[in-house]
Design a protein around this motif. Structure first.
Motif, PDB file in Angstrom:
ATOM      1  N   LEU A 173       3.442 -21.664 -69.033  1.00  0.00           N
ATOM      2  CA  LEU A 173       3.327 -22.820 -69.918  1.00  0.00           C
ATOM      3  C   LEU A 173       2.917 -24.015 -69.065  1.00  0.00           C
ATOM      4  CD1 LEU A 173       6.496 -22.486 -72.196  1.00  0.00           C
ATOM      5  CD2 LEU A 173       4.114 -22.164 -72.877  1.00  0.00           C
ATOM      6  N   LEU A 174       2.095 -24.880 -69.637  1.00  0.00           N
ATOM      7  CA  LEU A 174       1.653 -26.089 -68.948  1.00  0.00           C
ATOM      8  C   LEU A 174       2.310 -27.282 -69.621  1.00  0.00           C
ATOM      9  CD1 LEU A 174      -0.175 -27.605 -66.932  1.00  0.00           C
ATOM     10  CD2 LEU A 174      -2.003 -27.518 -68.648  1.00  0.00           C
ATOM     11  N   LEU A 175       3.102 -28.023 -68.856  1.00  0.00           N
ATOM     12  CA  LEU A 175       3.811 -29.188 -69.378  1.00  0.00           C
ATOM     13  C   LEU A 175       3.103 -30.447 -68.897  1.00  0.00           C
ATOM     14  CD1 LEU A 175       6.255 -30.506 -70.786  1.00  0.00           C
ATOM     15  CD2 LEU A 175       7.502 -30.306 -68.607  1.00  0.00           C
ATOM     16  N   LEU A 176       2.557 -31.217 -69.840  1.00  0.00           N
ATOM     17  CA  LEU A 176       1.819 -32.443 -69.528  1.00  0.00           C
ATOM     18  C   LEU A 176       2.644 -33.651 -69.948  1.00  0.00           C
ATOM     19  CD1 LEU A 176      -1.771 -31.450 -70.752  1.00  0.00           C
ATOM     20  CD2 LEU A 176      -0.822 -31.290 -68.434  1.00  0.00           C
ATOM     21  N   LEU A 177       2.933 -34.518 -68.992  1.00  0.00           N
ATOM     22  CA  LEU A 177       3.679 -35.738 -69.262  1.00  0.00           C
ATOM     23  C   LEU A 177       2.751 -36.933 -69.084  1.00  0.00           C
ATOM     24  CD1 LEU A 177       6.915 -34.884 -67.262  1.00  0.00           C
ATOM     25  CD2 LEU A 177       6.587 -34.731 -69.719  1.00  0.00           C
ATOM     26  N   GLY A 178       2.704 -37.796 -70.092  1.00  0.00           N
ATOM     27  CA  GLY A 178       1.855 -38.972 -70.016  1.00  0.00           C
ATOM     28  C   GLY A 178       1.098 -39.208 -71.314  1.00  0.00           C
ATOM     29  N   GLU A 179       0.439 -40.344 -71.374  1.00  0.00           N
ATOM     30  CA  GLU A 179      -0.404 -40.704 -72.517  1.00  0.00           C
ATOM     31  C   GLU A 179      -1.681 -41.333 -71.971  1.00  0.00           C
ATOM     32  OE1 GLU A 179      -0.242 -40.058 -75.570  1.00  0.00           O
ATOM     33  OE2 GLU A 179       1.842 -39.488 -75.945  1.00  0.00           O
ATOM     34  N   GLY A 180      -2.620 -41.607 -72.851  1.00  0.00           N
ATOM     35  CA  GLY A 180      -3.856 -42.239 -72.405  1.00  0.00           C
ATOM     36  C   GLY A 180      -4.984 -42.036 -73.391  1.00  0.00           C
ATOM     37  N   SER A 181      -6.061 -42.758 -73.168  1.00  0.00           N
ATOM     38  CA  SER A 181      -7.183 -42.777 -74.106  1.00  0.00           C
ATOM     39  C   SER A 181      -7.883 -41.430 -74.243  1.00  0.00           C
ATOM     40  CB  SER A 181      -8.194 -43.846 -73.680  1.00  0.00           C
ATOM     41  OG  SER A 181      -8.696 -43.568 -72.372  1.00  0.00           O
ATOM     42  N   LEU A 182      -7.790 -40.580 -73.231  1.00  0.00           N
ATOM     43  CA  LEU A 182      -8.498 -39.298 -73.271  1.00  0.00           C
ATOM     44  C   LEU A 182      -7.656 -38.167 -73.863  1.00  0.00           C
ATOM     45  CD1 LEU A 182     -10.441 -39.199 -69.866  1.00  0.00           C
ATOM     46  CD2 LEU A 182     -11.243 -39.925 -72.114  1.00  0.00           C
ATOM     47  N   ARG A 183      -6.474 -38.489 -74.349  1.00  0.00           N
ATOM     48  CA  ARG A 183      -5.630 -37.415 -74.886  1.00  0.00           C
ATOM     49  C   ARG A 183      -6.320 -36.617 -75.998  1.00  0.00           C
ATOM     50  NH1 ARG A 183       0.797 -37.142 -76.580  1.00  0.00           N
ATOM     51  NH2 ARG A 183       0.594 -35.304 -77.922  1.00  0.00           N
ATOM     52  N   PRO A 184      -7.000 -37.253 -76.962  1.00  0.00           N
ATOM     53  CA  PRO A 184      -7.687 -36.450 -77.991  1.00  0.00           C
ATOM     54  C   PRO A 184      -8.703 -35.474 -77.398  1.00  0.00           C
ATOM     55  CG  PRO A 184      -7.561 -38.735 -78.674  1.00  0.00           C
ATOM     56  CD  PRO A 184      -7.121 -38.698 -77.245  1.00  0.00           C
ATOM     57  N   ASP A 185      -9.416 -35.879 -76.359  1.00  0.00           N
ATOM     58  CA  ASP A 185     -10.377 -34.983 -75.716  1.00  0.00           C
ATOM     59  C   ASP A 185      -9.674 -33.807 -75.058  1.00  0.00           C
ATOM     60  OD1 ASP A 185     -12.358 -36.789 -76.452  1.00  0.00           O
ATOM     61  OD2 ASP A 185     -12.319 -37.827 -74.532  1.00  0.00           O
ATOM     62  N   ARG A 207       0.201 -22.691 -75.284  1.00  0.00           N
ATOM     63  CA  ARG A 207       0.521 -22.640 -73.858  1.00  0.00           C
ATOM     64  C   ARG A 207       0.624 -24.015 -73.227  1.00  0.00           C
ATOM     65  NH1 ARG A 207       2.812 -17.941 -72.811  1.00  0.00           N
ATOM     66  NH2 ARG A 207       1.745 -16.300 -73.973  1.00  0.00           N
ATOM     67  N   VAL A 208       0.277 -25.060 -73.971  1.00  0.00           N
ATOM     68  CA  VAL A 208       0.296 -26.419 -73.435  1.00  0.00           C
ATOM     69  C   VAL A 208       1.250 -27.278 -74.263  1.00  0.00           C
ATOM     70  CG1 VAL A 208      -1.047 -28.487 -72.895  1.00  0.00           C
ATOM     71  CG2 VAL A 208      -2.067 -26.214 -72.593  1.00  0.00           C
ATOM     72  N   ILE A 209       2.133 -27.985 -73.568  1.00  0.00           N
ATOM     73  CA  ILE A 209       3.084 -28.877 -74.221  1.00  0.00           C
ATOM     74  C   ILE A 209       2.744 -30.318 -73.853  1.00  0.00           C
ATOM     75  CG2 ILE A 209       5.511 -29.565 -74.394  1.00  0.00           C
ATOM     76  CD1 ILE A 209       6.235 -26.677 -73.644  1.00  0.00           C
ATOM     77  N   PHE A 210       2.415 -31.121 -74.860  1.00  0.00           N
ATOM     78  CA  PHE A 210       2.179 -32.545 -74.659  1.00  0.00           C
ATOM     79  C   PHE A 210       3.509 -33.266 -74.895  1.00  0.00           C
ATOM     80  CE2 PHE A 210      -2.004 -30.874 -75.619  1.00  0.00           C
ATOM     81  CZ  PHE A 210      -2.851 -31.620 -74.794  1.00  0.00           C
ATOM     82  N   ALA A 211       4.161 -33.659 -73.827  1.00  0.00           N
ATOM     83  CA  ALA A 211       5.502 -34.251 -73.955  1.00  0.00           C
ATOM     84  C   ALA A 211       5.480 -35.771 -73.998  1.00  0.00           C
ATOM     85  CB  ALA A 211       6.390 -33.785 -72.798  1.00  0.00           C
ATOM     86  N   GLY A 212       4.296 -36.382 -73.840  1.00  0.00           N
ATOM     87  CA  GLY A 212       4.194 -37.830 -73.916  1.00  0.00           C
ATOM     88  C   GLY A 212       4.845 -38.532 -72.734  1.00  0.00           C
ATOM     89  N   VAL A 213       5.153 -39.808 -72.943  1.00  0.00           N
ATOM     90  CA  VAL A 213       5.819 -40.605 -71.918  1.00  0.00           C
ATOM     91  C   VAL A 213       7.324 -40.410 -72.045  1.00  0.00           C
ATOM     92  CG1 VAL A 213       6.239 -42.940 -71.063  1.00  0.00           C
ATOM     93  CG2 VAL A 213       3.967 -42.313 -71.889  1.00  0.00           C
ATOM     94  N   ARG A 214       7.953 -40.040 -70.947  1.00  0.00           N
ATOM     95  CA  ARG A 214       9.395 -39.752 -70.966  1.00  0.00           C
ATOM     96  C   ARG A 214      10.099 -40.534 -69.866  1.00  0.00           C
ATOM     97  NH1 ARG A 214      11.416 -34.766 -73.900  1.00  0.00           N
ATOM     98  NH2 ARG A 214      13.035 -34.957 -72.327  1.00  0.00           N
ATOM     99  N   PRO A 215      11.353 -40.953 -70.135  1.00  0.00           N
ATOM    100  CA  PRO A 215      12.111 -41.681 -69.111  1.00  0.00           C
ATOM    101  C   PRO A 215      12.822 -40.759 -68.123  1.00  0.00           C
ATOM    102  CG  PRO A 215      13.389 -41.571 -71.126  1.00  0.00           C
ATOM    103  CD  PRO A 215      12.076 -40.893 -71.426  1.00  0.00           C
ATOM    104  N   ASP A 216      12.761 -39.447 -68.378  1.00  0.00           N
ATOM    105  CA  ASP A 216      13.537 -38.498 -67.565  1.00  0.00           C
ATOM    106  C   ASP A 216      12.648 -37.558 -66.761  1.00  0.00           C
ATOM    107  OD1 ASP A 216      12.513 -37.200 -69.772  1.00  0.00           O
ATOM    108  OD2 ASP A 216      14.332 -36.048 -70.215  1.00  0.00           O
ATOM    109  N   VAL A 217      11.535 -38.078 -66.254  1.00  0.00           N
ATOM    110  CA  VAL A 217      10.609 -37.239 -65.494  1.00  0.00           C
ATOM    111  C   VAL A 217      11.284 -36.539 -64.320  1.00  0.00           C
ATOM    112  CG1 VAL A 217       8.546 -37.269 -64.029  1.00  0.00           C
ATOM    113  CG2 VAL A 217       8.536 -38.479 -66.214  1.00  0.00           C
ATOM    114  N   PRO A 218      12.103 -37.225 -63.515  1.00  0.00           N
ATOM    115  CA  PRO A 218      12.768 -36.521 -62.408  1.00  0.00           C
ATOM    116  C   PRO A 218      13.653 -35.369 -62.877  1.00  0.00           C
ATOM    117  CG  PRO A 218      12.894 -38.891 -62.083  1.00  0.00           C
ATOM    118  CD  PRO A 218      12.388 -38.674 -63.475  1.00  0.00           C
TER     119      PRO A 218
END
Length: 248
Positions: free
Chosen positions: A98-110, A123-134
């Motif tokens: 599984l691929l876990l992607l953390l973050g947001e941005g203008s290219l997310r739709p692409d 297989r890809v999880i878009f988790a957005g901006v999170r305060p618990d990255v560590p």
């Protein structure tokens, strides 16, 4: 404004050798005004107690999944399209990936569209901006993948090492980021996808090289500990005040 900075600035700081050279010129060493100050990170979240099972469950990730993690805004610099190409090949050899992607941005739709094209929707999880990255680095991710096109000095890479994660990243990242040598592997962006895939799969078979506690301990004594970084900044200000005859 670089000409004005060069003429009038009394002090200039950069976060790495590459950054200082870009800001103040390749001959910055010859001018004592230009210095390096490594950004420190707050290590307290890496000391928190975590529940890996609960963290994975919150994200819908099975306990036996092989999770490739990435933290970065959806921008061209972070090279998400290449990241997805790597994931698409890895899953052919490791169906539990599984691929876990953390973050947001203008290219997310692409990026989301590319996920659909590659058949990686499950297989890809878009988790957005999170305060618990560590916490997610320690409790969810198995390997950290970071194929950026360019970087000043990525602090998420320091965090990943402090979490004890094996890190695979592009060789454009400044060498100062290699805090824990056994955890890092640099690969040229000119190398084919297969080279990156092989490196990722190798980590699947490798036992942990560095424990999380050992990783944290090594970063604690490095210039990237915020407590050390703040003391260095204080020293820089004190030296500057003394030079200019300012009484604090």
């Amino acid at each position: 404004t670089k000409r004005w900075i060069a003429h009038y600035a009394s002090l200039g700081l950069g976060c790495s050798h590459k950054a200082v050279a870009n800001l103040f010129g390749l001959d910055w060493h010859s001018d004592p005004r230009w210095q390096i100050l490594y950004y420190g990170i707050n290590l307290n979240p890496l000391r928190d107690r975590i529940d890996p099972v609960a963290l994975r469950s919150e994200l819908g990730i099975p306990s036996d999944a092989f999770v490739i993690g990435h933290v970065g805004r959806f921008a061209e610099q972070k090279n998400h399209l290449f990241l997805l190409e790597i994931a698409a090949e890895v899953v052919k050899h490791e169906p539990k990936m599984l691929l876990l992607l953390l973050g947001e941005g203008s290219l997310r739709p692409d990026i989301e569209q590319k996920v659909l094209q590659l058949g990686l929707i499950d297989r890809v999880i878009f988790a957005g901006v999170r305060p618990d990255v560590p916490h997610l680095m320690r409790g969810v991710m198995d390997v950290f993948l970071f194929p950026s096109l360019y970087e000043g000095l990525p602090l998420v890479l320091i965090e990943a090492q402090a979490a004890g994660l094996p890190c695979i990243f592009s060789n454009v990242v400044p060498e100062e980021a290699d805090v824990i040598k056994p955890l890092v592997q640099r690969i040229s962006l000119s190398q084919p996808v297969s080279e990156w895939v092989q490196a990722v799969l190798h980590q699947r078979e490798m036992p942990s090289i560095i424990t999380q506690s050992d990783g944290l301990a090594q970063v604690e004594t490095s210039p990237f500990n915020i407590e050390i970084s703040v003391k260095q900044l204080e020293s820089i200000y004190q030296a500057q005040f003394t030079k200019e005859g300012i009484v604090v």
